[in-house]
Write an enzyme that holds these catalytic residues in place. Sequence first.
Site, PDB file in Angstrom:
ATOM      1  N   SER A 148     -10.022  -0.293   6.927  1.00 36.68           N
ATOM      2  CA  SER A 148      -9.428  -0.239   5.760  1.00 36.68           C
ATOM      3  C   SER A 148      -8.636  -1.661   4.992  1.00 36.68           C
ATOM      4  O   SER A 148      -8.486  -1.457   4.001  1.00 36.68           O
ATOM      5  CB  SER A 148      -8.477   0.978   5.620  1.00 36.68           C
ATOM      6  OG  SER A 148      -9.245   1.996   5.328  1.00 36.68           O
ATOM      7  N   SER A 159      -9.702   1.808   2.570  1.00 36.01           N
ATOM      8  CA  SER A 159      -8.569   2.661   1.972  1.00 36.01           C
ATOM      9  C   SER A 159      -7.732   1.797   1.328  1.00 36.01           C
ATOM     10  O   SER A 159      -7.322   2.167   0.203  1.00 36.01           O
ATOM     11  CB  SER A 159      -8.132   3.637   2.647  1.00 36.01           C
ATOM     12  OG  SER A 159      -7.259   3.354   3.771  1.00 36.01           O
ATOM     13  N   LYS A 183       0.961  -1.274  -0.168  1.00 30.98           N
ATOM     14  CA  LYS A 183       0.050  -0.129  -0.049  1.00 30.98           C
ATOM     15  C   LYS A 183       0.901   1.264  -0.129  1.00 30.98           C
ATOM     16  O   LYS A 183       1.922   1.240   0.875  1.00 30.98           O
ATOM     17  CB  LYS A 183      -0.887  -0.094   1.233  1.00 30.98           C
ATOM     18  CG  LYS A 183      -1.898   0.980   1.239  1.00 30.98           C
ATOM     19  CD  LYS A 183      -2.909   0.849   2.536  1.00 30.98           C
ATOM     20  CE  LYS A 183      -3.764   2.026   2.533  1.00 30.98           C
ATOM     21  NZ  LYS A 183      -4.770   2.057   3.788  1.00 30.98           N
TER      22      LYS A 183
HETATM   23  N1  GLN Z   1     -13.039   4.414   5.975  1.00 28.98           N
HETATM   24  C1  GLN Z   1     -12.431   4.798   7.201  1.00 28.98           C
HETATM   25  C2  GLN Z   1     -12.163   6.350   7.021  1.00 28.98           C
HETATM   26  O1  GLN Z   1     -12.400   6.675   6.073  1.00 28.98           O
HETATM   27  C3  GLN Z   1     -11.375   3.982   7.482  1.00 28.98           C
HETATM   28  C4  GLN Z   1     -10.202   4.327   7.138  1.00 28.98           C
HETATM   29  C5  GLN Z   1      -9.088   3.243   7.259  1.00 28.98           C
HETATM   30  O2  GLN Z   1      -9.054   2.332   7.893  1.00 28.98           O
HETATM   31  N2  GLN Z   1      -7.773   3.652   7.020  1.00 28.98           N
HETATM   32  O3  GLN Z   1     -11.743   6.872   7.845  1.00 28.98           O
END
Ligand code: GLN
Length: 448
Positions: A152, A128, A52
């Site tokens: 995420s 994400s 990532k």
């Molecule tokens: N969807 C969540 C956010 O937007 C989680 C993001 C994540 O786990 N990095 O913060």
Amino acid sequence: VNTSYDRIKEVDDQVQAFLTLDEENARNQAKELDSTTDTENYRLFGIPTGIKDNMVTKGLRTTCGSQFLRNFDDPLYNATVVSKLDREKAITIGKLNMDEFAMGSSNENSSYAPTRNPWNTDYVPGGSSGGSAAAVAAGEVLFSLGSDTGGSIRQPAAFCGVVGMKPTYGRVSRFGLVAFASSLDQIGPVTRNVEDNARVLEVISGHDEMDSTSVDIEVPSFTSSLTGDVKGLKIAVPKEYLAEGVAPEVKESVLNALKTYESLGAEWEEVSLPHSKYAVATYYLLASSEASANLARFDGVRYGVRSEKATNMLDMFKMSRSEGFGDEVKRRIMLGTFALSSGYYDAYYKKAQQVRTLIKNDFDSIFEQYDVVIGPTTPTPAFKVGEKVDDPLTMYANDILTIPVNLAGVPGISIPCGFSEKGLPLGLQIIGKHFDEQTIYRTAHAFE
Ligand code: GLN
């Protein structure tokens, strides 16, 4: 490695999982390994992987999905997890697409291109770590690393039909992971099956002097817990996880999984996580507050792009940030600085920390009597590209089942658990006690 790049050439125009490829380097490394004889000394010998793009890779561009870092071509060091993969001779194929600074649930916040769901490119892959899940699902790499602050890793794993693990907070070093919300962020593996996942977590886990929040605790052999035996396992199923808002087909797939566990000799009972209804609000206050502090370092001086229009120092900070960050990142920074500002701190940030403790206590008391908590990973299967992009609150609500796990700091996995009517994958979430990834893997593996 050849197969990986062939596959990327075949499908990545549509999937858009990769932001940067490291082709020449990877092929050279593979050639070198061809003449190595002590292959058994390395746990990931020659295995192609993707990272990532919020994990720093020495000499390889690291953008965090942001235009702000589009010229961060030459990081000076490797994240600890990347060094650990290198040591076991895994080969990094490239860097994976993500929502900008890991803020998002659909990869539509990537400031490059939205990754698509390989099962149906009209749908989002989740986020994400959407690139991490899509690349594995599309067969571009054998495994990848993602990060999970509020779901995420698990949510995109569910949407793409792969296995994604968020380890216990402190299990894996965060050194070299660009911080979003430091008290929640955790790196974990995305794989096609549970055994691979356990193997990769064995490699990346462990105490690291460079991360004071990594815990000095033994890393057990996760693979040796894959016995297939779940007789007598005590499963808790929170009623909030099968309540209104969870799609009937999602609920049904979880109930079917529970039947499978019963047939394997496990027992399940309904329980309650009474404070989970506050999890999304708590998370967005805490995560945004921490993000607003962490992202202060992007000022146009130390990393990334500097605005060309500014004529004095203050304007340089302001304009670089205005031009460099996307809308969602700005929204979080504004929310976070507001919640932390004097006069509001007690009402928002401090209150959210107190509620966080209540959410953790809910899990602690369930784990006094049960071995694992099981429920869906997400309330619905993957949604269409564009469907929620103009409605941040609906997008945030999608994380309701994954966020409590980060707030409590416990580990959780998502494994494939059937398909929706439209043929999209569904995920089963298995949550365990602090530092008990072993029981999660055993439970997940028995179902596979
Ligand atoms: N969807 C969540 C956010 O937007 C989680 C993001 C994540 O786990 N990095 O913060």
